[in-house]
Design a protein around this motif. Structure first.
Motif, mmCIF file in Angstrom:
data_model
loop_
_atom_site.group_PDB
_atom_site.id
_atom_site.type_symbol
_atom_site.label_atom_id
_atom_site.label_comp_id
_atom_site.label_asym_id
_atom_site.label_seq_id
_atom_site.Cartn_x
_atom_site.Cartn_y
_atom_site.Cartn_z
ATOM 1 N N ARG A 395 21.617 -16.681 -22.569
ATOM 2 C CA ARG A 395 20.491 -15.823 -22.912
ATOM 3 C C ARG A 395 20.191 -14.843 -21.772
ATOM 4 O O ARG A 395 19.919 -13.662 -21.996
ATOM 5 N N LEU A 396 20.272 -15.337 -20.526
ATOM 6 C CA LEU A 396 19.994 -14.470 -19.368
ATOM 7 C C LEU A 396 21.055 -13.369 -19.248
ATOM 8 O O LEU A 396 20.732 -12.217 -18.938
ATOM 9 N N VAL A 397 22.310 -13.740 -19.514
ATOM 10 C CA VAL A 397 23.391 -12.745 -19.481
ATOM 11 C C VAL A 397 23.109 -11.648 -20.517
ATOM 12 O O VAL A 397 23.235 -10.449 -20.227
ATOM 13 N N ALA A 398 22.693 -12.063 -21.707
ATOM 14 C CA ALA A 398 22.405 -11.067 -22.757
ATOM 15 C C ALA A 398 21.211 -10.200 -22.342
ATOM 16 O O ALA A 398 21.194 -8.990 -22.595
ATOM 17 N N ASP A 399 20.231 -10.788 -21.665
ATOM 18 C CA ASP A 399 19.098 -9.998 -21.160
ATOM 19 C C ASP A 399 19.597 -8.937 -20.173
ATOM 20 O O ASP A 399 19.213 -7.768 -20.251
ATOM 21 N N LEU A 400 20.464 -9.369 -19.242
ATOM 22 C CA LEU A 400 20.969 -8.425 -18.227
ATOM 23 C C LEU A 400 21.803 -7.322 -18.875
ATOM 24 O O LEU A 400 21.706 -6.149 -18.511
ATOM 25 N N ALA A 401 22.609 -7.716 -19.873
ATOM 26 C CA ALA A 401 23.517 -6.728 -20.492
ATOM 27 C C ALA A 401 22.750 -5.702 -21.331
ATOM 28 O O ALA A 401 23.215 -4.583 -21.514
ATOM 29 N N THR A 402 21.590 -6.111 -21.844
ATOM 30 C CA THR A 402 20.860 -5.206 -22.748
ATOM 31 C C THR A 402 19.601 -4.635 -22.088
ATOM 32 O O THR A 402 18.762 -4.037 -22.761
ATOM 33 N N GLY A 403 19.450 -4.887 -20.783
ATOM 34 C CA GLY A 403 18.340 -4.273 -20.048
ATOM 35 C C GLY A 403 16.982 -4.880 -20.336
ATOM 36 O O GLY A 403 15.952 -4.251 -20.113
ATOM 37 N N ARG A 404 16.965 -6.118 -20.838
ATOM 38 C CA ARG A 404 15.672 -6.795 -21.053
ATOM 39 C C ARG A 404 15.246 -7.548 -19.796
ATOM 40 O O ARG A 404 16.092 -7.962 -19.006
ATOM 41 N N GLU A 405 13.950 -7.800 -19.685
ATOM 42 C CA GLU A 405 13.440 -8.663 -18.609
ATOM 43 C C GLU A 405 14.028 -10.064 -18.815
ATOM 44 O O GLU A 405 13.901 -10.644 -19.908
ATOM 45 N N PRO A 406 14.720 -10.634 -17.824
ATOM 46 C CA PRO A 406 15.314 -11.971 -18.026
ATOM 47 C C PRO A 406 14.264 -13.032 -18.385
ATOM 48 O O PRO A 406 13.162 -13.019 -17.838
ATOM 49 N N ALA A 407 14.650 -13.917 -19.299
ATOM 50 C CA ALA A 407 13.737 -14.951 -19.793
ATOM 51 C C ALA A 407 13.296 -15.893 -18.662
ATOM 52 O O ALA A 407 12.248 -16.536 -18.757
#
Ligand SMILES: Cc1cc2nc3c(=O)[nH]c(=O)nc-3n(C[C@H](O)[C@H](O)[C@H](O)COP(=O)(O)OP(=O)(O)OC[C@H]3O[C@@H](n4cnc5c(N)ncnc54)[C@H](O)[C@@H]3O)c2cc1C
Length: 424
Positions: A395-407
Protein backbone atom coordinates in the motif's frame (compact mmCIF):
# COMPACT_ATOMS: atom_id res chain seq x y z
CA UNK A 1 15.54 -8.50 -27.95
CA UNK A 2 12.75 -10.94 -28.76
CA UNK A 3 10.14 -9.45 -26.48
CA UNK A 4 9.80 -5.68 -25.95
CA UNK A 5 7.02 -4.44 -23.71
CA UNK A 6 5.86 -1.18 -22.17
CA UNK A 7 4.12 -0.58 -18.85
CA UNK A 8 3.42 2.21 -16.38
CA UNK A 9 5.46 0.46 -13.73
CA UNK A 10 7.59 -2.66 -13.37
CA UNK A 11 7.86 -4.51 -10.07
CA UNK A 12 11.08 -6.55 -9.70
CA UNK A 13 10.52 -9.50 -7.36
CA UNK A 14 7.42 -11.59 -6.72
CA UNK A 15 7.68 -12.40 -3.01
CA UNK A 16 5.20 -11.05 -0.44
CA UNK A 17 6.49 -7.48 -0.81
CA UNK A 18 6.60 -7.40 -4.62
CA UNK A 19 3.25 -9.12 -5.09
CA UNK A 20 1.48 -6.93 -2.54
CA UNK A 21 2.97 -3.89 -4.29
CA UNK A 22 1.91 -5.14 -7.73
CA UNK A 23 -1.65 -5.77 -6.51
CA UNK A 24 -1.91 -2.36 -4.81
CA UNK A 25 -0.57 -0.65 -7.95
CA UNK A 26 -3.16 -2.46 -10.12
CA UNK A 27 -5.82 -1.32 -7.65
CA UNK A 28 -4.76 2.27 -8.44
CA UNK A 29 -5.32 1.62 -12.14
CA UNK A 30 -1.67 1.39 -13.24
CA UNK A 31 -0.51 -0.96 -15.98
CA UNK A 32 1.86 -3.23 -14.03
CA UNK A 33 4.43 -5.82 -15.14
CA UNK A 34 5.85 -8.06 -12.40
CA UNK A 35 9.25 -9.69 -13.09
CA UNK A 36 10.09 -12.80 -11.12
CA UNK A 37 11.76 -16.13 -11.98
CA UNK A 38 8.74 -17.98 -10.56
CA UNK A 39 10.62 -20.45 -8.36
CA UNK A 40 8.39 -20.88 -5.31
CA UNK A 41 11.13 -22.13 -2.95
CA UNK A 42 13.51 -19.32 -3.96
CA UNK A 43 11.24 -16.85 -2.18
CA UNK A 44 11.88 -16.22 1.48
CA UNK A 45 8.15 -15.54 1.60
CA UNK A 46 7.65 -19.27 0.99
CA UNK A 47 9.54 -20.65 3.95
CA UNK A 48 8.99 -18.44 6.98
CA UNK A 49 7.21 -19.10 10.29
CA UNK A 50 3.93 -17.50 9.15
CA UNK A 51 3.78 -15.16 12.14
CA UNK A 52 1.96 -11.83 11.70
CA UNK A 53 2.40 -10.10 15.04
CA UNK A 54 1.75 -6.61 16.19
CA UNK A 55 4.57 -7.21 18.68
CA UNK A 56 7.30 -7.73 16.04
CA UNK A 57 8.83 -4.32 16.64
CA UNK A 58 12.04 -5.40 18.39
CA UNK A 59 14.94 -5.60 15.98
CA UNK A 60 17.81 -8.09 16.26
CA UNK A 61 20.24 -5.24 16.99
CA UNK A 62 19.27 -5.07 20.66
CA UNK A 63 21.17 -3.69 23.66
CA UNK A 64 21.52 -7.34 24.79
CA UNK A 65 23.81 -7.89 21.82
CA UNK A 66 26.89 -6.71 23.69
CA UNK A 67 26.54 -9.36 26.40
CA UNK A 68 26.04 -12.06 23.77
CA UNK A 69 28.84 -10.96 21.47
CA UNK A 70 31.53 -13.35 22.84
CA UNK A 71 29.17 -16.32 22.39
CA UNK A 72 28.14 -15.11 18.92
CA UNK A 73 31.76 -14.82 17.81
CA UNK A 74 32.46 -18.41 19.00
CA UNK A 75 29.27 -19.71 17.37
CA UNK A 76 28.19 -20.80 20.84
CA UNK A 77 24.70 -19.23 20.69
CA UNK A 78 22.07 -21.39 18.95
CA UNK A 79 20.28 -18.32 17.57
CA UNK A 80 23.17 -17.12 15.40
CA UNK A 81 25.83 -18.84 13.28
CA UNK A 82 28.58 -16.70 11.81
CA UNK A 83 30.62 -17.76 8.81
CA UNK A 84 33.80 -15.90 9.78
CA UNK A 85 35.22 -15.74 6.27
CA UNK A 86 32.06 -13.87 5.21
CA UNK A 87 32.39 -11.12 7.86
CA UNK A 88 34.63 -8.75 5.85
CA UNK A 89 31.93 -8.65 3.16
CA UNK A 90 29.30 -7.42 5.62
CA UNK A 91 31.43 -4.90 7.52
CA UNK A 92 29.22 -1.86 6.71
CA UNK A 93 26.18 -3.89 7.80
CA UNK A 94 27.97 -4.95 11.02
CA UNK A 95 29.01 -1.35 11.80
CA UNK A 96 25.42 -0.12 11.40
CA UNK A 97 24.18 -3.15 13.36
CA UNK A 98 26.36 -2.31 16.37
CA UNK A 99 25.30 1.36 16.19
CA UNK A 100 21.61 0.34 16.05
CA UNK A 101 21.93 -1.76 19.20
CA UNK A 102 22.07 1.26 21.53
CA UNK A 103 18.97 1.37 23.70
CA UNK A 104 17.89 4.76 22.30
CA UNK A 105 18.20 3.45 18.73
CA UNK A 106 16.35 0.22 19.63
CA UNK A 107 13.49 2.26 21.05
CA UNK A 108 13.38 4.47 17.93
CA UNK A 109 13.24 1.41 15.68
CA UNK A 110 10.38 -0.04 17.70
CA UNK A 111 8.40 3.22 17.49
CA UNK A 112 8.95 3.40 13.71
CA UNK A 113 7.86 -0.23 13.20
CA UNK A 114 4.82 -0.03 15.47
CA UNK A 115 2.45 1.56 12.90
CA UNK A 116 3.53 -1.02 10.30
CA UNK A 117 2.98 -4.04 12.53
CA UNK A 118 -0.27 -2.56 13.89
CA UNK A 119 -1.62 -2.51 10.32
CA UNK A 120 -0.17 -5.90 9.35
CA UNK A 121 -2.96 -8.28 10.38
CA UNK A 122 -5.79 -6.12 9.01
CA UNK A 123 -3.98 -5.83 5.66
CA UNK A 124 -3.47 -9.61 5.63
CA UNK A 125 -7.13 -10.25 6.34
CA UNK A 126 -8.20 -7.99 3.47
CA UNK A 127 -5.67 -9.62 1.14
CA UNK A 128 -6.77 -13.14 2.17
CA UNK A 129 -10.41 -12.27 1.49
CA UNK A 130 -9.52 -11.17 -2.04
CA UNK A 131 -7.05 -14.00 -2.71
CA UNK A 132 -9.41 -16.69 -1.35
CA UNK A 133 -7.05 -17.76 1.44
CA UNK A 134 -8.98 -16.93 4.61
CA UNK A 135 -8.75 -20.64 5.52
CA UNK A 136 -4.97 -20.20 5.93
CA UNK A 137 -5.30 -17.26 8.32
CA UNK A 138 -5.93 -17.62 12.07
CA UNK A 139 -5.51 -15.30 15.04
CA UNK A 140 -4.27 -17.51 17.92
CA UNK A 141 -1.50 -15.25 19.32
CA UNK A 142 2.04 -16.47 19.73
CA UNK A 143 4.23 -17.46 22.64
CA UNK A 144 7.78 -16.59 23.54
CA UNK A 145 9.02 -19.30 25.87
CA UNK A 146 11.64 -18.77 28.58
CA UNK A 147 13.46 -21.74 30.07
CA UNK A 148 14.78 -19.97 33.17
CA UNK A 149 13.82 -17.21 35.57
CA UNK A 150 16.86 -15.21 34.40
CA UNK A 151 15.77 -15.48 30.76
CA UNK A 152 12.29 -14.18 31.57
CA UNK A 153 13.75 -11.39 33.70
CA UNK A 154 16.02 -10.52 30.76
CA UNK A 155 12.98 -9.58 28.69
CA UNK A 156 12.11 -6.63 30.98
CA UNK A 157 13.28 -3.93 28.55
CA UNK A 158 11.46 -5.66 25.70
CA UNK A 159 8.24 -5.61 27.74
CA UNK A 160 8.75 -1.96 28.59
CA UNK A 161 9.06 -1.09 24.89
CA UNK A 162 6.04 -3.21 23.93
CA UNK A 163 3.95 -1.43 26.57
CA UNK A 164 5.26 1.98 25.45
CA UNK A 165 4.06 1.20 21.91
CA UNK A 166 0.65 -0.08 22.99
CA UNK A 167 1.33 -3.75 22.18
CA UNK A 168 -0.64 -6.00 24.54
CA UNK A 169 1.09 -9.01 26.12
CA UNK A 170 0.57 -11.33 29.09
CA UNK A 171 3.16 -13.11 31.18
CA UNK A 172 2.19 -16.74 31.68
CA UNK A 173 3.80 -18.46 34.64
CA UNK A 174 5.17 -22.01 34.90
CA UNK A 175 2.52 -24.70 34.69
CA UNK A 176 0.00 -22.37 33.03
CA UNK A 177 2.20 -22.44 29.92
CA UNK A 178 1.28 -26.09 29.38
CA UNK A 179 -2.41 -25.33 29.95
CA UNK A 180 -2.16 -22.99 26.96
CA UNK A 181 -0.02 -25.38 24.91
CA UNK A 182 -0.56 -29.00 26.00
CA UNK A 183 1.79 -30.13 23.21
CA UNK A 184 4.79 -28.80 25.17
CA UNK A 185 6.70 -31.47 27.07
CA UNK A 186 9.65 -29.36 28.21
CA UNK A 187 9.10 -27.43 31.46
CA UNK A 188 9.38 -23.67 30.90
CA UNK A 189 9.82 -21.11 33.64
CA UNK A 190 7.36 -18.81 31.90
CA UNK A 191 6.19 -17.33 28.65
CA UNK A 192 5.06 -14.12 27.04
CA UNK A 193 1.78 -14.41 25.14
CA UNK A 194 1.31 -11.83 22.39
CA UNK A 195 -2.42 -12.14 21.69
CA UNK A 196 -2.52 -9.69 18.77
CA UNK A 197 -0.85 -12.15 16.45
CA UNK A 198 -2.14 -13.93 13.39
CA UNK A 199 -0.64 -16.94 11.65
CA UNK A 200 -0.57 -18.14 8.09
CA UNK A 201 -0.64 -21.92 7.81
CA UNK A 202 0.96 -22.03 4.36
CA UNK A 203 2.88 -18.88 3.43
CA UNK A 204 3.85 -20.37 0.04
CA UNK A 205 0.17 -21.04 -0.69
CA UNK A 206 -0.65 -17.42 0.12
CA UNK A 207 2.03 -16.17 -2.29
CA UNK A 208 0.67 -18.41 -5.07
CA UNK A 209 -2.87 -17.17 -4.44
CA UNK A 210 -1.59 -13.59 -4.66
CA UNK A 211 -0.08 -14.37 -8.06
CA UNK A 212 -3.53 -15.52 -9.16
CA UNK A 213 -5.16 -12.39 -7.70
CA UNK A 214 -2.66 -10.14 -9.52
CA UNK A 215 -3.24 -11.77 -12.90
CA UNK A 216 -7.01 -11.76 -12.26
CA UNK A 217 -6.76 -7.99 -11.86
CA UNK A 218 -5.14 -7.73 -15.30
CA UNK A 219 -1.52 -7.59 -14.10
CA UNK A 220 1.11 -9.08 -16.40
CA UNK A 221 3.92 -11.32 -15.18
CA UNK A 222 7.26 -11.67 -16.91
CA UNK A 223 8.95 -14.90 -15.87
CA UNK A 224 12.69 -14.33 -15.58
CA UNK A 225 15.54 -12.83 -13.64
CA UNK A 226 16.21 -9.13 -14.16
CA UNK A 227 19.77 -8.82 -15.48
CA UNK A 228 19.79 -5.07 -16.13
CA UNK A 229 18.02 -2.09 -14.64
CA UNK A 230 18.94 1.25 -16.20
CA UNK A 231 17.52 4.73 -16.62
CA UNK A 232 16.12 5.37 -20.11
CA UNK A 233 14.67 8.32 -22.02
CA UNK A 234 11.10 7.99 -20.74
CA UNK A 235 11.90 6.41 -17.37
CA UNK A 236 13.42 2.97 -17.00
CA UNK A 237 14.51 -0.05 -18.95
CA UNK A 238 14.26 -3.45 -17.24
CA UNK A 239 15.82 -6.46 -18.96
CA UNK A 240 15.66 -10.20 -18.50
CA UNK A 241 17.45 -12.74 -20.71
CA UNK A 242 14.63 -12.70 -23.27
CA UNK A 243 12.69 -9.48 -22.76
CA UNK A 244 12.90 -5.76 -22.16
CA UNK A 245 10.24 -3.62 -20.50
CA UNK A 246 10.17 0.17 -20.76
CA UNK A 247 8.30 1.86 -17.94
CA UNK A 248 7.97 5.24 -16.26
CA UNK A 249 8.57 3.78 -12.80
CA UNK A 250 10.18 0.70 -11.22
CA UNK A 251 9.72 -0.91 -7.81
CA UNK A 252 12.75 -2.84 -6.58
CA UNK A 253 11.34 -5.54 -4.30
CA UNK A 254 13.68 -8.47 -4.91
CA UNK A 255 14.17 -9.37 -1.25
CA UNK A 256 17.73 -10.35 -0.37
CA UNK A 257 18.90 -9.79 -3.99
CA UNK A 258 17.80 -6.14 -4.00
CA UNK A 259 21.05 -4.51 -2.89
CA UNK A 260 22.97 -6.32 -5.65
CA UNK A 261 20.48 -5.11 -8.26
CA UNK A 262 20.81 -1.51 -7.01
CA UNK A 263 24.61 -1.60 -7.02
CA UNK A 264 25.26 -0.86 -10.72
CA UNK A 265 23.22 2.33 -10.18
CA UNK A 266 25.82 3.45 -7.63
CA UNK A 267 24.03 2.44 -4.41
CA UNK A 268 26.06 0.51 -1.84
CA UNK A 269 23.63 -0.33 0.91
CA UNK A 270 24.67 -1.68 4.30
CA UNK A 271 22.77 -4.90 3.73
CA UNK A 272 23.13 -8.63 4.46
CA UNK A 273 21.41 -11.95 3.95
CA UNK A 274 20.33 -13.45 7.27
CA UNK A 275 19.90 -17.01 6.17
CA UNK A 276 17.42 -19.33 7.83
CA UNK A 277 16.26 -22.93 7.49
CA UNK A 278 13.10 -24.90 8.06
CA UNK A 279 12.07 -28.53 8.08
CA UNK A 280 8.62 -30.08 8.61
CA UNK A 281 7.86 -32.83 11.09
CA UNK A 282 4.77 -34.76 12.12
CA UNK A 283 3.84 -34.79 15.79
CA UNK A 284 3.91 -38.30 17.24
CA UNK A 285 0.54 -40.10 17.44
CA UNK A 286 -1.29 -39.10 20.62
CA UNK A 287 0.43 -35.72 20.96
CA UNK A 288 -1.92 -32.78 21.32
CA UNK A 289 -1.73 -30.33 18.40
CA UNK A 290 0.38 -27.20 18.68
CA UNK A 291 -2.16 -24.38 18.85
CA UNK A 292 0.06 -21.47 17.87
CA UNK A 293 3.67 -20.68 16.91
CA UNK A 294 6.11 -20.80 19.82
CA UNK A 295 9.56 -19.21 20.00
CA UNK A 296 11.82 -21.15 22.32
CA UNK A 297 14.21 -18.34 23.27
CA UNK A 298 16.61 -20.86 24.87
CA UNK A 299 17.00 -22.72 21.58
CA UNK A 300 16.81 -19.63 19.35
CA UNK A 301 14.29 -21.42 17.14
CA UNK A 302 10.58 -21.36 16.34
CA UNK A 303 8.04 -24.17 16.05
CA UNK A 304 5.08 -23.22 13.91
CA UNK A 305 2.00 -25.33 13.18
CA UNK A 306 1.46 -25.63 9.42
CA UNK A 307 -1.87 -27.46 9.25
CA UNK A 308 -2.77 -31.18 9.33
CA UNK A 309 -0.52 -32.09 12.28
CA UNK A 310 2.56 -30.63 10.55
CA UNK A 311 5.06 -28.60 12.54
CA UNK A 312 7.62 -26.36 10.82
CA UNK A 313 10.86 -26.13 12.81
CA UNK A 314 12.72 -22.92 11.93
CA UNK A 315 16.31 -22.04 12.67
CA UNK A 316 17.76 -18.77 13.90
CA UNK A 317 20.11 -16.67 11.79
CA UNK A 318 23.10 -17.79 9.75
CA UNK A 319 25.27 -14.93 8.50
CA UNK A 320 26.78 -16.09 5.22
CA UNK A 321 26.63 -15.29 1.51
CA UNK A 322 23.17 -15.69 0.01
CA UNK A 323 24.42 -18.27 -2.49
CA UNK A 324 26.81 -20.24 -0.20
CA UNK A 325 26.00 -23.96 0.09
CA UNK A 326 23.67 -24.94 2.94
CA UNK A 327 25.21 -25.82 6.30
CA UNK A 328 22.67 -27.99 8.09
CA UNK A 329 24.22 -27.84 11.58
CA UNK A 330 21.94 -25.06 12.84
CA UNK A 331 18.65 -26.61 11.67
CA UNK A 332 19.76 -30.02 12.92
CA UNK A 333 20.48 -28.51 16.36
CA UNK A 334 17.09 -26.74 16.27
CA UNK A 335 15.36 -30.04 15.46
CA UNK A 336 17.17 -31.80 18.34
CA UNK A 337 16.00 -29.09 20.75
CA UNK A 338 12.49 -29.20 19.27
CA UNK A 339 12.36 -32.95 19.97
CA UNK A 340 12.73 -32.10 23.65
CA UNK A 341 10.05 -29.42 23.45
CA UNK A 342 7.22 -31.30 21.69
CA UNK A 343 6.73 -34.97 20.72
CA UNK A 344 8.38 -34.62 17.33
CA UNK A 345 7.88 -37.49 14.90
CA UNK A 346 9.58 -38.20 11.59
CA UNK A 347 10.72 -35.45 9.23
CA UNK A 348 8.28 -34.93 6.37
CA UNK A 349 10.71 -33.38 3.85
CA UNK A 350 13.77 -34.97 2.27
CA UNK A 351 15.90 -31.90 2.86
CA UNK A 352 15.55 -28.66 4.83
CA UNK A 353 14.55 -25.45 3.06
CA UNK A 354 17.01 -22.54 3.08
CA UNK A 355 16.12 -18.91 2.47
CA UNK A 356 17.57 -15.46 3.11
CA UNK A 357 15.98 -12.74 5.19
CA UNK A 358 16.68 -9.44 3.41
CA UNK A 359 18.37 -7.76 6.32
CA UNK A 360 18.98 -4.13 7.10
CA UNK A 361 21.18 -3.61 10.16
CA UNK A 362 18.66 -1.45 12.03
CA UNK A 363 15.72 -3.79 11.48
CA UNK A 364 13.75 -1.20 9.52
CA UNK A 365 12.79 -1.87 5.91
CA UNK A 366 13.87 0.36 3.05
CA UNK A 367 10.71 1.97 1.66
CA UNK A 368 11.17 5.13 -0.36
CA UNK A 369 12.23 6.74 -3.60
CA UNK A 370 15.88 6.15 -4.55
CA UNK A 371 17.93 9.18 -3.48
CA UNK A 372 19.53 9.87 -6.86
CA UNK A 373 16.96 8.47 -9.34
CA UNK A 374 13.44 9.62 -10.08
CA UNK A 375 10.84 6.93 -10.58
CA UNK A 376 12.75 4.19 -8.74
CA UNK A 377 10.92 3.04 -5.63
CA UNK A 378 12.87 0.83 -3.22
CA UNK A 379 10.90 -1.68 -1.13
CA UNK A 380 13.15 -4.28 0.45
CA UNK A 381 14.99 -5.19 3.62
CA UNK A 382 12.04 -6.45 5.67
CA UNK A 383 14.28 -8.84 7.60
CA UNK A 384 12.35 -10.96 10.07
CA UNK A 385 8.94 -9.39 9.41
CA UNK A 386 8.48 -9.24 5.64
CA UNK A 387 5.64 -11.72 5.49
CA UNK A 388 3.70 -9.68 8.06
CA UNK A 389 4.49 -6.25 6.72
CA UNK A 390 4.48 -7.10 2.99
CA UNK A 391 0.83 -6.16 2.41
CA UNK A 392 1.05 -2.78 4.20
CA UNK A 393 4.31 -2.12 2.32
CA UNK A 394 2.43 -2.73 -0.93
CA UNK A 395 0.00 0.00 0.00
CA UNK A 396 2.86 2.40 0.85
CA UNK A 397 4.56 1.65 -2.48
CA UNK A 398 1.31 2.47 -4.30
CA UNK A 399 1.06 5.71 -2.28
CA UNK A 400 4.60 6.69 -3.31
CA UNK A 401 4.02 5.76 -6.96
CA UNK A 402 0.79 7.76 -7.21
CA UNK A 403 1.88 10.78 -5.15
CA UNK A 404 -0.45 10.16 -2.21
CA UNK A 405 0.44 10.83 1.43
CA UNK A 406 1.75 7.43 2.68
CA UNK A 407 -0.70 5.59 4.93
CA UNK A 408 2.13 5.17 7.51
CA UNK A 409 5.04 7.62 8.02
CA UNK A 410 7.90 6.42 5.81
CA UNK A 411 10.64 8.87 6.84
CA UNK A 412 12.29 6.28 9.17
CA UNK A 413 12.53 3.87 6.21
CA UNK A 414 14.41 6.34 3.98
CA UNK A 415 17.02 4.53 1.85
CA UNK A 416 19.86 7.01 2.38
CA UNK A 417 20.31 6.07 6.05
CA UNK A 418 22.05 2.87 4.91
CA UNK A 419 24.44 4.43 2.39
CA UNK A 420 27.92 4.84 3.79
CA UNK A 421 29.01 4.30 7.38
CA UNK A 422 26.71 4.95 10.36
CA UNK A 423 26.37 8.54 11.45
CA UNK A 424 27.40 9.25 15.03
C1 LIG B 1 13.47 -18.91 8.88
C2 LIG B 1 12.66 -17.67 8.61
C3 LIG B 1 11.53 -17.39 9.36
C4 LIG B 1 10.78 -16.23 9.12
N1 LIG B 1 9.62 -16.01 9.81
C5 LIG B 1 8.87 -14.91 9.54
C6 LIG B 1 7.61 -14.73 10.17
O1 LIG B 1 7.15 -15.56 10.95
N2 LIG B 1 6.91 -13.60 9.89
C7 LIG B 1 7.38 -12.67 9.01
O2 LIG B 1 6.72 -11.65 8.82
N3 LIG B 1 8.54 -12.85 8.34
C8 LIG B 1 9.29 -13.94 8.59
N4 LIG B 1 10.47 -14.14 7.93
C9 LIG B 1 10.95 -13.10 7.02
C10 LIG B 1 10.17 -13.06 5.72
O3 LIG B 1 10.04 -14.35 5.18
C11 LIG B 1 10.87 -12.12 4.73
O4 LIG B 1 11.09 -10.86 5.33
C12 LIG B 1 10.00 -11.90 3.50
O5 LIG B 1 9.64 -13.13 2.93
C13 LIG B 1 10.70 -11.03 2.46
O6 LIG B 1 9.83 -10.90 1.37
P1 LIG B 1 10.33 -10.30 0.01
O7 LIG B 1 9.17 -10.23 -0.91
O8 LIG B 1 11.09 -9.04 0.29
O9 LIG B 1 11.43 -11.34 -0.50
P2 LIG B 1 11.25 -12.79 -1.17
O10 LIG B 1 10.07 -13.49 -0.65
O11 LIG B 1 12.56 -13.47 -1.07
O12 LIG B 1 10.95 -12.45 -2.69
C14 LIG B 1 11.93 -11.89 -3.52
C15 LIG B 1 11.66 -12.36 -4.94
O13 LIG B 1 12.53 -11.66 -5.81
C16 LIG B 1 12.99 -12.57 -6.78
N5 LIG B 1 14.22 -12.06 -7.39
C17 LIG B 1 15.48 -12.05 -6.88
N6 LIG B 1 16.33 -11.53 -7.78
C18 LIG B 1 15.60 -11.20 -8.85
C19 LIG B 1 15.91 -10.62 -10.11
N7 LIG B 1 17.17 -10.26 -10.42
N8 LIG B 1 14.91 -10.42 -10.99
C20 LIG B 1 13.63 -10.76 -10.70
N9 LIG B 1 13.28 -11.31 -9.53
C21 LIG B 1 14.25 -11.52 -8.61
C22 LIG B 1 13.21 -13.86 -5.99
O14 LIG B 1 13.29 -14.98 -6.86
C23 LIG B 1 11.95 -13.86 -5.13
O15 LIG B 1 10.88 -14.47 -5.80
C24 LIG B 1 11.22 -15.30 8.14
C25 LIG B 1 12.33 -15.60 7.36
C26 LIG B 1 13.05 -16.78 7.58
C27 LIG B 1 14.24 -17.10 6.72
Amino acid sequence: MSNAMTADIVVIGGGMVGLASAIALRDRGLDVVLCDPGEARARTSYGNAGVVSRGSILSMASPGLWGKLPAYLRNADPGLRLRHRHLPRVLPWAAHFLAASRESAWRRTAAALAPLTAAAYGEHRRLAERAGTTHLLRHPGWLKLYRTEAALAGSALERDILAENGVPFEIVAGAAVRDLEPALIRPFHGAMLLPETGTIADPGGLVEACEGLFSGLGGRTLRGTVTRLAPAAEGWSVETAGARVAARQVVLAAGAASAEIARPLGYRFAFAAERGYHRHYALRPGSPALNRPVYDTGAGSILSPMGEGRVRVLSGVELDARDAPPDLRQIEAAAREAAGTVRLGAPLDNRPWLGSRPSTPDGLPVIGVAPRHRGLILAFGHGHIGLSTGPITGRLVADLATGREPAVPVAPFAPDRLLGWPRP
